[in-house]
Scaffold this active site. Structure first.
Site, PDB file in Angstrom:
ATOM      1  N   CYS A 104       0.809  -1.215   0.000  1.00 46.67           N
ATOM      2  CA  CYS A 104       0.000   0.000   0.000  1.00 46.67           C
ATOM      3  C   CYS A 104       0.844   1.267   0.000  1.00 46.67           C
ATOM      4  CB  CYS A 104      -0.926  -0.001   1.212  1.00 46.67           C
ATOM      5  SG  CYS A 104      -0.037   0.211   2.776  1.00 46.67           S
ATOM      6  N   CYS A 125       4.918   1.808   3.888  1.00 44.74           N
ATOM      7  CA  CYS A 125       6.291   1.801   4.413  1.00 44.74           C
ATOM      8  C   CYS A 125       7.082   2.979   3.867  1.00 44.74           C
ATOM      9  CB  CYS A 125       6.980   0.475   4.083  1.00 44.74           C
ATOM     10  SG  CYS A 125       6.276  -0.911   4.996  1.00 44.74           S
ATOM     11  N   CYS A 171       4.260  -7.140   4.356  1.00 49.21           N
ATOM     12  CA  CYS A 171       4.022  -7.778   3.050  1.00 49.21           C
ATOM     13  C   CYS A 171       5.311  -8.393   2.503  1.00 49.21           C
ATOM     14  CB  CYS A 171       3.477  -6.759   2.053  1.00 49.21           C
ATOM     15  SG  CYS A 171       2.038  -5.858   2.627  1.00 49.21           S
ATOM     16  N   CYS A 200       3.599  -3.021  10.144  1.00 48.82           N
ATOM     17  CA  CYS A 200       2.713  -2.525   9.099  1.00 48.82           C
ATOM     18  C   CYS A 200       2.281  -1.095   9.450  1.00 48.82           C
ATOM     19  CB  CYS A 200       1.505  -3.444   8.984  1.00 48.82           C
ATOM     20  SG  CYS A 200       0.409  -3.095   7.603  1.00 48.82           S
ATOM     21  N   HIS A 248       4.274  -7.869  25.301  1.00 45.68           N
ATOM     22  CA  HIS A 248       3.508  -8.045  26.543  1.00 45.68           C
ATOM     23  C   HIS A 248       4.375  -7.821  27.782  1.00 45.68           C
ATOM     24  CE1 HIS A 248       0.358  -9.829  29.065  1.00 45.68           C
ATOM     25  NE2 HIS A 248       1.231 -10.674  29.551  1.00 45.68           N
ATOM     26  N   CYS A 286       4.756  -3.919  28.236  1.00 42.85           N
ATOM     27  CA  CYS A 286       3.569  -3.099  27.968  1.00 42.85           C
ATOM     28  C   CYS A 286       3.219  -2.199  29.155  1.00 42.85           C
ATOM     29  CB  CYS A 286       2.389  -4.025  27.674  1.00 42.85           C
ATOM     30  SG  CYS A 286       0.866  -3.112  27.372  1.00 42.85           S
ATOM     31  N   CYS A 293      -6.103  -3.568  30.549  1.00 45.42           N
ATOM     32  CA  CYS A 293      -5.474  -4.466  29.575  1.00 45.42           C
ATOM     33  C   CYS A 293      -6.451  -4.768  28.432  1.00 45.42           C
ATOM     34  CB  CYS A 293      -5.069  -5.760  30.273  1.00 45.42           C
ATOM     35  SG  CYS A 293      -4.571  -7.068  29.143  1.00 45.42           S
ATOM     36  N   CYS A 313      -5.957  -8.079  21.791  1.00 46.51           N
ATOM     37  CA  CYS A 313      -4.537  -7.707  21.832  1.00 46.51           C
ATOM     38  C   CYS A 313      -3.637  -8.926  21.591  1.00 46.51           C
ATOM     39  CB  CYS A 313      -4.181  -7.060  23.161  1.00 46.51           C
ATOM     40  SG  CYS A 313      -2.479  -6.453  23.165  1.00 46.51           S
ATOM     41  N   CYS A 354       7.943  -1.949  20.208  1.00 45.46           N
ATOM     42  CA  CYS A 354       6.954  -0.859  20.170  1.00 45.46           C
ATOM     43  C   CYS A 354       6.710  -0.225  21.543  1.00 45.46           C
ATOM     44  CB  CYS A 354       5.631  -1.357  19.596  1.00 45.46           C
ATOM     45  SG  CYS A 354       5.737  -1.708  17.839  1.00 45.46           S
ATOM     46  N   CYS A 358       0.414   2.064  19.536  1.00 41.99           N
ATOM     47  CA  CYS A 358      -0.952   1.529  19.476  1.00 41.99           C
ATOM     48  C   CYS A 358      -1.605   1.382  20.855  1.00 41.99           C
ATOM     49  CB  CYS A 358      -0.951   0.188  18.751  1.00 41.99           C
ATOM     50  SG  CYS A 358      -0.178   0.280  17.135  1.00 41.99           S
ATOM     51  N   CYS A 373      -2.820  -4.330  20.296  1.00 44.66           N
ATOM     52  CA  CYS A 373      -1.781  -4.637  19.309  1.00 44.66           C
ATOM     53  C   CYS A 373      -2.338  -5.645  18.313  1.00 44.66           C
ATOM     54  CB  CYS A 373      -0.555  -5.219  20.013  1.00 44.66           C
ATOM     55  SG  CYS A 373       0.637  -5.943  18.881  1.00 44.66           S
ATOM     56  N   CYS A 387       1.414  -6.829  14.209  1.00 39.94           N
ATOM     57  CA  CYS A 387       1.850  -6.617  12.821  1.00 39.94           C
ATOM     58  C   CYS A 387       3.309  -6.964  12.585  1.00 39.94           C
ATOM     59  CB  CYS A 387       1.519  -5.207  12.358  1.00 39.94           C
ATOM     60  SG  CYS A 387       2.597  -3.915  13.005  1.00 39.94           S
TER      61      CYS A 387
END
Ligand code: SF4
Ligand code: SF4
Length: 362
Positions: free
Chosen positions: A59, A62, A155, A192, A230, A233, A257, A263, A272, A284, A291, A294
């Site tokens: 798409c 990136c 992808c 992603c 996790h 987080c 949570c 998630c 992340c 996110c 989450c 991705c």
């Protein structure tokens, strides 16, 4: 002009440059004392290596993600650090001129970056052609000549992402190269889209040390994909207390949570939680979204629906997954903590209603 001077001339101060080097050093798992050495190495090793960036079934997210990089800026990256010879989204040239630039670069010592998956065989080539040439053939040609292939986004890495959920089942670049006995080193940078700092840090590492960083079995750099989301987080405390968000509209639950809302943090390896998006603005889960996993090969096809509790999270007493399966899913000490915690939660009856609702949905 020295390499640092080049950064400075495009608005990146020496301080910002050193901050970037410190962050890159930390991300690579090197001691802080190594920061000046990494900076020195980057400065002396930067020789504007040519880059070919190919687009397949994707798409362009990136590319958009990279264009949003702030430190260094995209101008600095394109003008001073790399020599991007072919990139269908940002190059000024088109037609035969662009194609000639691509062909000329094939004769140099270049890095290939691929964004997007590829049809698995000649039978499905028609679904991804660029300039009348099957994308599959272009990737094979470029990858066989490149010094390294960096796959960006879900992808290209796993044939996953949105195109991966469609009927023709495209594949990732590593799988394509393996099937065609091409041994060029592949570095997978899923998500992603890919996070700019992950791509830039990996490029810096490769240019500095002239070698592929330590990778996991999915060819992802351990520095960026070695930690379970996790475990780091910001909502882990709520998980431990058995506070699971059930009603999006209840302000009292807003920091709970997100496990019951789908998630995938307990089976997603990514940084992340430590390195947030958009120059550390947010990510996110902190923004209230579960989450989607991705960075994993199962995204998106196997992880949908994204906002429903997954079968893998059903536990003894509340669903189909037994303790052994939980051990496989999350592994080691985390599994013990997760299992013990959820068994306690089940004992207190807190998850039963959610599970029966989920079973109705299923
Ligand atoms: S399940 Fe998701 S929201 Fe809950 S603690 Fe784990 S990663 Fe965070
Ligand atoms: S938190 Fe999860 S869904 Fe969000 S970017 Fe990271 S791996 Fe992807």
């Amino acid at each position: 002009m020295g390499k640092t001077d080049a950064f400075l001339s495009h608005g990146v101060s020496r301080r910002d440059f050193m901050k970037l080097m410190a962050a890159t050093t930390a991300a690579l798992g090197l001691p802080e004392l190594m920061t000046p050495k990494v900076a020195q190495a980057v400065e002396s090793a930067m020789n504007k290596p040519p880059v070919i960036w190919l687009h397949g079934m994707e798409c362009t997210g990136c590319s958009e993600s990279l264009l949003a990089t702030l430190n260094p800026s995209i101008e600095s990256l394109i003008l001073d650090t790399l020599s991007i010879r072919y990139h269908e989204t940002i190059m000024a040239a088109s037609g035969h001129v662009a194609e000639q630039a691509y062909k000329d670069t094939l004769n140099e010592d270049f890095i290939l970056i691929v964004e997007g998956s590829v049809p698995a065989s000649a039978e499905t080539d028609a679904y991804c052609m660029v300039g009348g040439v099957p994308f599959r053939e272009t990737v094979l040609e470029a990858a066989s000549k490149a010094q390294a292939v960096i796959c960006v986004g879900s992808c290209a890495t796993d044939g996953a992402g949105i195109p991966g959920a469609c009927e023709i089942a495209p594949i990732g670049i590593r799988e394509l190269l393996e099937k065609n006995n091409i041994s060029t080193p592949v570095i997978n940078l899923p998500c992603c889209p890919v996070k700019p700092n992950t791509l830039i840090g990996t490029l810096f590492y490769y240019l500095t040390f002239n070698e592929v960083p330590e990778l996991d079995e999915q060819a992802r750099p351990i520095a960026y994909y070695g930690k379970l989301l996790h475990d780091n987080c910001p909502r882990r405390g709520q998980f431990e207390m058995g506070n699971f968000l059930e009603d999006w509209n209840d302000p009292a639950q807003k920091d709970y949570c997100l496990l019951l809302k789908g998630c995938k943090g307990p089976k997603t390896y990514t940084d992340c939680a430590q390195v947030w998006w958009n120059d550390n603005a947010n990510f996110c889960i902190n923004a209230g979204s579960p989450c989607s996993g991705c960075s994993e090969a199962d995204f998106y096809g196997q992880f949908s629906p994204l906002y429903s509790k997954q079968e893998n999270f059903k536990l003894p007493g509340i669903g189909q997954v037994n303790a052994d399966t939980i051990g496989v899913v999350v592994g080691g000490a985390t599994a013990v903590g997760l299992g013990a915690h959820l068994v306690a939660t089940v004992a207190s009856g807190r998850l039963k209603n959610n599970d029966s609702e989920q079973e109705k949905e299923d």
